[in-house]
Write a protein that holds these residues in place. Structure first.
Motif, mmCIF file in Angstrom:
data_model
loop_
_atom_site.group_PDB
_atom_site.id
_atom_site.type_symbol
_atom_site.label_atom_id
_atom_site.label_comp_id
_atom_site.label_asym_id
_atom_site.label_seq_id
_atom_site.Cartn_x
_atom_site.Cartn_y
_atom_site.Cartn_z
ATOM 1 N N ARG A 136 6.591 98.075 -1.511
ATOM 2 C CA ARG A 136 7.792 98.357 -0.733
ATOM 3 C C ARG A 136 7.637 99.619 0.110
ATOM 4 O O ARG A 136 8.120 99.692 1.235
ATOM 5 N N ALA A 137 6.966 100.627 -0.448
ATOM 6 C CA ALA A 137 6.918 101.918 0.225
ATOM 7 C C ALA A 137 5.825 102.008 1.282
ATOM 8 O O ALA A 137 6.030 102.622 2.331
ATOM 9 N N THR A 138 4.665 101.392 1.042
ATOM 10 C CA THR A 138 3.533 101.557 1.956
ATOM 11 C C THR A 138 3.238 100.315 2.770
ATOM 12 O O THR A 138 3.008 100.393 3.969
ATOM 13 N N ALA A 139 3.254 99.163 2.128
ATOM 14 C CA ALA A 139 2.950 97.931 2.852
ATOM 15 C C ALA A 139 4.161 97.384 3.597
ATOM 16 O O ALA A 139 4.031 96.431 4.361
ATOM 17 N N GLY A 140 5.329 97.975 3.351
ATOM 18 C CA GLY A 140 6.524 97.512 4.058
ATOM 19 C C GLY A 140 7.042 96.174 3.565
ATOM 20 O O GLY A 140 7.743 95.478 4.295
ATOM 21 N N TRP A 141 6.697 95.815 2.356
ATOM 22 C CA TRP A 141 7.163 94.540 1.822
ATOM 23 C C TRP A 141 8.672 94.581 1.628
ATOM 24 O O TRP A 141 9.206 95.492 1.014
ATOM 25 N N LYS A 142 9.333 93.585 2.153
ATOM 26 C CA LYS A 142 10.744 93.377 1.876
ATOM 27 C C LYS A 142 10.942 91.881 1.680
ATOM 28 O O LYS A 142 10.058 91.079 1.932
ATOM 29 N N GLY A 143 12.105 91.526 1.241
ATOM 30 C CA GLY A 143 12.394 90.116 1.127
ATOM 31 C C GLY A 143 11.757 89.454 -0.067
ATOM 32 O O GLY A 143 11.591 90.053 -1.129
ATOM 33 N N ARG A 144 11.345 88.221 0.128
ATOM 34 C CA ARG A 144 10.982 87.373 -1.005
ATOM 35 C C ARG A 144 9.699 87.800 -1.695
ATOM 36 O O ARG A 144 9.593 87.708 -2.918
ATOM 37 N N LYS A 145 8.709 88.242 -0.932
ATOM 38 C CA LYS A 145 7.452 88.640 -1.568
ATOM 39 C C LYS A 145 7.684 89.781 -2.556
ATOM 40 O O LYS A 145 7.198 89.744 -3.692
ATOM 41 N N ALA A 146 8.428 90.772 -2.129
ATOM 42 C CA ALA A 146 8.726 91.884 -3.025
ATOM 43 C C ALA A 146 9.604 91.443 -4.185
ATOM 44 O O ALA A 146 9.456 91.913 -5.315
ATOM 45 N N ALA A 147 10.533 90.511 -3.914
ATOM 46 C CA ALA A 147 11.430 90.032 -4.968
ATOM 47 C C ALA A 147 10.649 89.313 -6.062
ATOM 48 O O ALA A 147 10.900 89.521 -7.259
ATOM 49 N N TYR A 148 9.710 88.474 -5.674
ATOM 50 C CA TYR A 148 8.899 87.769 -6.662
ATOM 51 C C TYR A 148 8.099 88.754 -7.509
ATOM 52 O O TYR A 148 7.969 88.589 -8.729
#
Length: 384
Positions: free
Chosen positions: A343-355
């Motif tokens: 979340r902090a470095t790769a900018g993951w948001k949404g479903r990928k981070a949720a899983y």
């Protein structure tokens, strides 16, 4: 039988009565929350759909002047559509809550909260009398851990409500989880009130295990928000595509032949699901809420592992021994670290981070139930 032992047994019996009483009141709160959702207004479907659907283009009159003379021309403003990535629809409003705009539903919701507060008070009494019955921390085995875990989960929820956070939607899954937790505790995990094994006679029991319980209760809140995010995000995506919204499923139901009962039943179930999901906060709000909970609790979980290692060195002469509980605690820590890093470095948001966040919490659950039931090790004193 001496007087001290008799008093301890009486307190242990009072603890059991209070726990069962708390379960009864939690059940009433569950019913009240169910009624709250049933009476919830359906007006939120149109509200959410209107926020996602782009406004139609409008004709704009523009005055054009030239050297040879004046004149006007009607120009059509081009329609600009901005599509945000899944999980990034920041302009979508939050739902009105479980009760929707129904005053009757709101009344039952307030009743459910009052019952939850009463059940929490009984729950706290049950945990405290259990501790007093043996003069120690009330989490020396899986039964006591489960009871305290449920108490802390409710405490976190009520604390967020007291802080005026919009989380009343969490009430129904909360009381459902607590009832399952306590039901499993009293039916499968129950252990008679007794003294601890020598290895647990340490002040680290108060520090290490209490942090583990509070971490797990808070991570549960983050996991539920993340799970609801996935459902809500899918609904908003369907609204964007015109696959949901006012009249869409109703029209599909009318077009479905009467002899296709199972198909019609599926459409009705989808309508009910959409009705409930539109009353939740927006996908963006749920995503941020779950992330903030996990990010806030992660340092506490880190301290839990460090405290456990210090206690292990004091009790067994080593900081790390590849005990199954130690291994899965570290796996859980790594999973949450990967989630926060993404979340902090790769900018993951949404479903990928949720899983990834749900996988991390699944590791925590397995660390508690799976490890204790399937493996041995130095944590086998937990009562199973």
């Amino acid at each position: 039988m001496n007087l001290a032992a008799a008093t301890n047994e009486n307190l242990a019996h009072i603890s059991n009565v209070l726990i069962y009483s708390a379960m009864a009141v939690y059940t009433l709160a569950f019913v009240a929350h169910m009624v709250e959702w049933v009476f919830g207004s359906r007006s939120a479907v149109g509200r959410t759909a209107a926020a996602i659907t782009a406004e139609p283009a409008r004709a704009v009159t523009v005055t054009v002047k030239s050297a040879s003379g004046g004149g006007t021309a009607v120009l059509e403003r081009p329609k600009v559509i901005t599509r945000t990535a899944p999980g990034g629809r920041d302009d979508v409003p939050d739902g009105p809550g479980a009760a929707g705009t129904s005053e009757q539903g709101d009344l039952y919701g307030r009743i459910a909260i009052s019952l939850t507060v009463l059940a929490f008070a009984l729950h706290v009494g049950g945990v405290l009398t259990r501790a007093l019955s043996v003069q120690r921390a009330p989490w020396g085995n899986m039964y006591e851990f489960s009871c305290t875990f449920g108490m802390c989960a409710v405490g976190v929820y009520l604390g967020l409500l007291a802080a005026r956070k919009n989380i009343r939607w969490l009430g129904l899954p909360l009381v459902t989880t607590v009832l399952l937790d306590l039901g499993l505790a009293v039916s499968v995990l129950y252990t008679a009130s007794d003294q601890l094994v020598p290895a647990l006679h340490s002040y680290w029991l108060w520090i290490h295990v209490s942090c583990a319980i509070l971490s797990g209760a808070s991570l549960w809140v983050g996991a539920v928000a993340t799970l609801f995010y996935l459902f809500r995000d899918r609904l908003e995506e369907r609204l964007e595509k015109g696959e949901a919204g006012p009249g869409v499923l109703e029209r599909k139901l009318r077009e479905t032949p009467a002899d296709q009962r199972w198909l019609r039943l599926g459409v009705k179930a989808q309508m009910a699901m959409d009705n409930a999901l539109t009353r939740l906060p927006s996908a963006g709000t749920l995503d941020k809420f779950g992330y903030r909970i996990n990010a806030t609790v992660f340092p506490l979980w880190t301290f839990t592992i460090i405290a456990g290692a210090i206690w292990a060195e004091a009790a067994w002469g080593r900081y790390w021994g590849w005990d199954p509980k130690e291994v899965w605690s570290f796996i859980t820590w790594v999973a949450y670290a990967c989630y926060l890093h993404a979340r902090a470095t790769a900018g993951w948001k949404g479903r990928k981070a949720a899983y990834l966040g749900l996988f991390a919490f699944a590791c925590y659950v397995f660390n508690y139930y799976g490890v204790n039931f399937l493996f041995g090790g130095k944590h086998s004193y937990s009562g199973v």
